[in-house]
Design an enzyme around this catalytic site. Structure first.
Site, PDB file in Angstrom:
ATOM      1  N   ARG A 109       0.845  -1.123  -0.140  1.00  0.00           N
ATOM      2  CA  ARG A 109      -0.206   0.046   0.025  1.00  0.00           C
ATOM      3  C   ARG A 109       0.909   1.294   0.117  1.00  0.00           C
ATOM      4  O   ARG A 109       1.973   1.305   0.484  1.00  0.00           O
ATOM      5  CB  ARG A 109      -1.116  -0.004   1.281  1.00  0.00           C
ATOM      6  CG  ARG A 109      -1.915  -1.072   1.221  1.00  0.00           C
ATOM      7  CD  ARG A 109      -3.018  -0.724   2.486  1.00  0.00           C
ATOM      8  NE  ARG A 109      -2.115  -0.800   3.747  1.00  0.00           N
ATOM      9  CZ  ARG A 109      -1.987   0.240   4.352  1.00  0.00           C
ATOM     10  NH1 ARG A 109      -2.514   1.500   3.980  1.00  0.00           N
ATOM     11  NH2 ARG A 109      -1.182   0.210   5.557  1.00  0.00           N
ATOM     12  N   SER A 133       0.123  -6.834  12.280  1.00  0.00           N
ATOM     13  CA  SER A 133       0.873  -7.557  11.481  1.00  0.00           C
ATOM     14  C   SER A 133       2.198  -8.004  12.438  1.00  0.00           C
ATOM     15  O   SER A 133       2.525  -7.384  13.089  1.00  0.00           O
ATOM     16  CB  SER A 133       1.674  -6.897  10.223  1.00  0.00           C
ATOM     17  OG  SER A 133       2.671  -7.689   9.489  1.00  0.00           O
ATOM     18  N   LYS A 185      -2.217 -13.294  13.932  1.00  0.00           N
ATOM     19  CA  LYS A 185      -3.622 -13.134  13.823  1.00  0.00           C
ATOM     20  C   LYS A 185      -4.105 -14.390  12.881  1.00  0.00           C
ATOM     21  O   LYS A 185      -4.878 -15.094  13.238  1.00  0.00           O
ATOM     22  CB  LYS A 185      -4.043 -11.852  13.294  1.00  0.00           C
ATOM     23  CG  LYS A 185      -5.516 -11.629  13.079  1.00  0.00           C
ATOM     24  CD  LYS A 185      -5.863 -10.019  12.586  1.00  0.00           C
ATOM     25  CE  LYS A 185      -5.422 -10.087  11.238  1.00  0.00           C
ATOM     26  NZ  LYS A 185      -6.101  -8.981  10.567  1.00  0.00           N
ATOM     27  N   THR A 186      -3.363 -14.303  11.486  1.00  0.00           N
ATOM     28  CA  THR A 186      -3.664 -15.231  10.646  1.00  0.00           C
ATOM     29  C   THR A 186      -3.550 -16.785  11.258  1.00  0.00           C
ATOM     30  O   THR A 186      -4.311 -17.707  11.017  1.00  0.00           O
ATOM     31  CB  THR A 186      -3.120 -14.893   9.243  1.00  0.00           C
ATOM     32  OG1 THR A 186      -3.318 -13.746   8.903  1.00  0.00           O
ATOM     33  CG2 THR A 186      -3.308 -15.981   8.313  1.00  0.00           C
ATOM     34  N   ARG A 233       2.338 -11.931  -1.493  1.00  0.00           N
ATOM     35  CA  ARG A 233       1.041 -12.232  -0.940  1.00  0.00           C
ATOM     36  C   ARG A 233       0.437 -12.965  -2.076  1.00  0.00           C
ATOM     37  O   ARG A 233       0.769 -13.272  -3.049  1.00  0.00           O
ATOM     38  CB  ARG A 233       0.239 -10.952  -1.149  1.00  0.00           C
ATOM     39  CG  ARG A 233       0.564  -9.695  -0.266  1.00  0.00           C
ATOM     40  CD  ARG A 233      -0.277  -9.792   0.995  1.00  0.00           C
ATOM     41  NE  ARG A 233       0.163  -8.716   1.998  1.00  0.00           N
ATOM     42  CZ  ARG A 233      -0.702  -8.875   3.053  1.00  0.00           C
ATOM     43  NH1 ARG A 233      -1.725  -9.551   3.346  1.00  0.00           N
ATOM     44  NH2 ARG A 233      -0.435  -7.949   4.056  1.00  0.00           N
ATOM     45  N   ASP A 240      -9.699 -11.358   7.708  1.00  0.00           N
ATOM     46  CA  ASP A 240      -9.213 -10.046   7.644  1.00  0.00           C
ATOM     47  C   ASP A 240     -10.346  -9.009   8.047  1.00  0.00           C
ATOM     48  O   ASP A 240     -10.058  -8.195   8.729  1.00  0.00           O
ATOM     49  CB  ASP A 240      -8.682  -9.696   6.396  1.00  0.00           C
ATOM     50  CG  ASP A 240      -7.842  -8.607   6.552  1.00  0.00           C
ATOM     51  OD1 ASP A 240      -7.043  -8.435   7.503  1.00  0.00           O
ATOM     52  OD2 ASP A 240      -7.664  -7.965   5.424  1.00  0.00           O
ATOM     53  N   HIS A 274     -11.325  -4.653  11.787  1.00  0.00           N
ATOM     54  CA  HIS A 274     -10.157  -5.161  11.145  1.00  0.00           C
ATOM     55  C   HIS A 274      -9.595  -6.364  11.897  1.00  0.00           C
ATOM     56  O   HIS A 274      -8.670  -6.417  12.586  1.00  0.00           O
ATOM     57  CB  HIS A 274      -9.049  -4.154  10.904  1.00  0.00           C
ATOM     58  CG  HIS A 274      -7.734  -4.644  10.141  1.00  0.00           C
ATOM     59  ND1 HIS A 274      -6.559  -4.252  10.406  1.00  0.00           N
ATOM     60  CD2 HIS A 274      -7.690  -5.517   9.023  1.00  0.00           C
ATOM     61  CE1 HIS A 274      -5.824  -4.838   9.644  1.00  0.00           C
ATOM     62  NE2 HIS A 274      -6.293  -5.356   8.757  1.00  0.00           N
ATOM     63  N   LYS A 306      -8.221  -2.965   0.190  1.00  0.00           N
ATOM     64  CA  LYS A 306      -8.187  -1.987   1.392  1.00  0.00           C
ATOM     65  C   LYS A 306      -9.211  -0.617   1.085  1.00  0.00           C
ATOM     66  O   LYS A 306      -9.873  -0.353   2.311  1.00  0.00           O
ATOM     67  CB  LYS A 306      -6.891  -1.540   1.648  1.00  0.00           C
ATOM     68  CG  LYS A 306      -6.141  -2.841   2.366  1.00  0.00           C
ATOM     69  CD  LYS A 306      -6.866  -3.504   3.492  1.00  0.00           C
ATOM     70  CE  LYS A 306      -5.996  -4.599   4.105  1.00  0.00           C
ATOM     71  NZ  LYS A 306      -6.354  -5.221   5.276  1.00  0.00           N
TER      72      LYS A 306
END
Length: 522
Positions: free
Chosen positions: A53, A231, A235-236, A314, A250, A213, A194
């Protein structure tokens, strides 16, 4: 399929392709040399100069409808309507005589809160990205489709920076009045995802829906859990539990009926990816998946350890590529909310229970820490804060979202736990990171209600409640001070971090005193 783009002013294009099947989109992308196939069938693309981003190039048009609602500042930068209009005209001119690829679909799995979106793409692979990430319509839905918001992605168009009223060749501009997101100058497809997320985060609070989020999963008994975390906090990894079904990784909304995924796919980091560590993600990378900036060897085999282009490699794939996914994208009211932080100072408890006010405080703070190697110039651990665990995508005042969280905790008696996936024994560089097996045991205990009847003690500085025992975790680890040989050094470091919290929280204005007082003792 016939589609009318007249309402956008787009005309004189060569061909327009609407909701092509995955195989055809891949074929088109290969034909135009936008990417190559790797050994597992995924299409690999290089996004060029922009591999992530571009926050300095993201704007929201300042209008009567947004003036008093947007939390203007460095994150939500205002731009005047005439700047948008000028760039819009230039993009329309640029798109003439080009093939255009359209994805029509939905954001929001709970249909009363669904937004119908149209994504108009210059590149076939970006249309494939949208197809895999958003919710795909059936034939009847497509026949009756009426776009409520439109994304126009024209990566090949380069702005002239200040001359065009923006900061560089790249721009992402959200116009709420015109219901258009205009993207140019960057091939990074994550900008599409996003910016749509940002739109949802602006629209949903006015409907009483709490946008998050966060990832979400659901247990065999139907119990829903929410995981917030920046990040590097896990979390994932932690929400992809083999014993629970993944609702989404997400972006979610929490309404009166329960929790719903915004998306129909996942956008996972692949750096250092291995099947041993993250089987679900590894196995989801196959035909139809879009891989961004992953390096291939001479045999077109992926090298997930190679970060020569970027660490931000990604994979975008539909959620049905995950074996234990909840394909409805919907779960019940959450019993448990987990805040994840990777505290590199070694002072935060591995798990602690929060009151409603503490939950609102830590939600607004959004704390984790960066360590050496995560960013250029960082040699020592550094505290970092991102309001609501996703400040770049939250256009309104963080207090708006915190209030929605507080209301839900109050109404449903939801338990909130703060889980530290970072370091103990003296912190980063001296001690060790908390074992993943211990973190999983603590989260399982929280989700299964095993901490309901244990004794807690209050942390003297952070005031959070630490359990004195937790199945599967050594008792001495539950109070972080016990893991330090030098107790005075622990208290000094804890006070240093507490001061960082307090200093950061000063930026929030007109916050109820109860929430301010829920922060650390300094």
């Amino acid at each position: 399929m016939c589609v009318n783009l007249g309402y956008l002013g787009i005309k004189d294009y060569r061909n327009v392709y609407r909701n092509l099947p995955v195989s055809t989109l891949v074929e088109k992308a290969l034909e135009k040399r936008e990417g190559v196939l790797c050994e597992n069938g995924a299409i690999v693309v290089n996004t060029g100069k922009y591999t992530g981003r571009s926050p300095e190039d993201r704007f929201i048009v300042r209008q009567k409808n947004t003036e008093s609602k947007i939390n203007w500042g460095k994150v939500n930068k205002p731009i005047e309507e005439q700047v948008f209009d000028s760039l819009y005209k230039q993009v329309l001119e640029y798109l003439k005589d080009k093939d255009l690829y359209i994805f029509d679909g939905f954001v929001g799995a709970m249909r009363e809160h669904t937004l119908q979106i149209r994504v108009v793409c210059e590149y076939a692979y970006e249309c494939l990205f949208a197809h895999q990430l958003f919710i795909r319509p059936n034939k009847e839905e497509l026949d009756n489709f009426n776009a409520e918001f439109t994304v126009i992605a024209a990566p090949g168009f380069k702005a002239r920076g200040k001359e065009d009223g923006v900061n560089s060749e790249a721009f992402v501009i959200i116009n709420f009045d015109k219901k258009v997101i205009l993207i140019g100058g960057t091939q990074y497809a994550g900008e599409i995802k996003k910016s749509v997320f940002t739109v949802m985060n602006f629209l949903l609070p006015e409907k009483g829906v709490f946008p998050m989020h966060a990832s979400a999963n659901i247990g065999k008994s139907g119990d829903t859990a929410i995981f917030f975390g920046l990040s590097g906090t896990g979390k994932t990894t932690l929400s992809a539990d083999p014993n629970r079904n993944l609702i989404g990784d997400d972006e979610h909304g929490w309404c009166e009926k329960g929790v719903f995924n915004f998306e129909g796919g996942c956008y996972a980091k692949t750096i250092k990816l291995s099947r041993e560590r993250e089987k679900e993600i590894y196995d989801a990378i196959r035909f139809g998946t879009v891989l961004e900036n992953v390096i291939l060897d001479e045999n077109k085999k992926t090298d997930y350890d190679d970060e020569s282009i970027t660490e931000n490699t990604r994979a975008a794939y539909p959620i049905n590529y995950i074996d234990n996914a909840e394909l409805s994208g919907v779960g019940e009211i959450p019993h448990t909310v987990i805040f994840l932080t990777a505290d590199a100072f070694g002072v935060m408890p591995p798990i602690s229970k929060l009151t409603k006010e503490q939950a609102m405080y830590h939600f607004m703070s959004g704390y984790t820490s960066k360590v050496a190697g995560t960013e250029r110039g960082i040699t020592e651990p550094k505290a970092t804060f991102s309001a609501c665990f996703g400040e770049p995508f939250m256009p309104m005042n963080p207090a708006v979202y915190a209030e929605l969280l507080g209301e839900r905790i109050e109404k449903h008696g939801t338990n909130v736990f703060l889980v530290n996936t970072g370091w103990l024994f003296g912190g980063y560089g001296k001690g060790d990171r908390i074992k993943l097996s211990y973190t999983r045991a603590m989260i399982s205990a929280a989700l299964e209600g095993k901490l309901e009847n244990v004794e807690f003690e209050e942390h003297p500085i952070f005031k959070v409640l630490m359990p004195k025992e937790c199945e599967g975790v050594p008792k001495e680890l539950l109070n972080p001070e016990n893991t330090w040989e030098d107790k005075e050094a622990y208290r000094e470091k804890a006070i240093e971090l507490a001061n960082n919290f307090t200093e950061n929280f000063k930026k929030f204005k007109n916050v109820p005193e109860k929430i301010v007082q829920a922060g650390p003792n300094v």
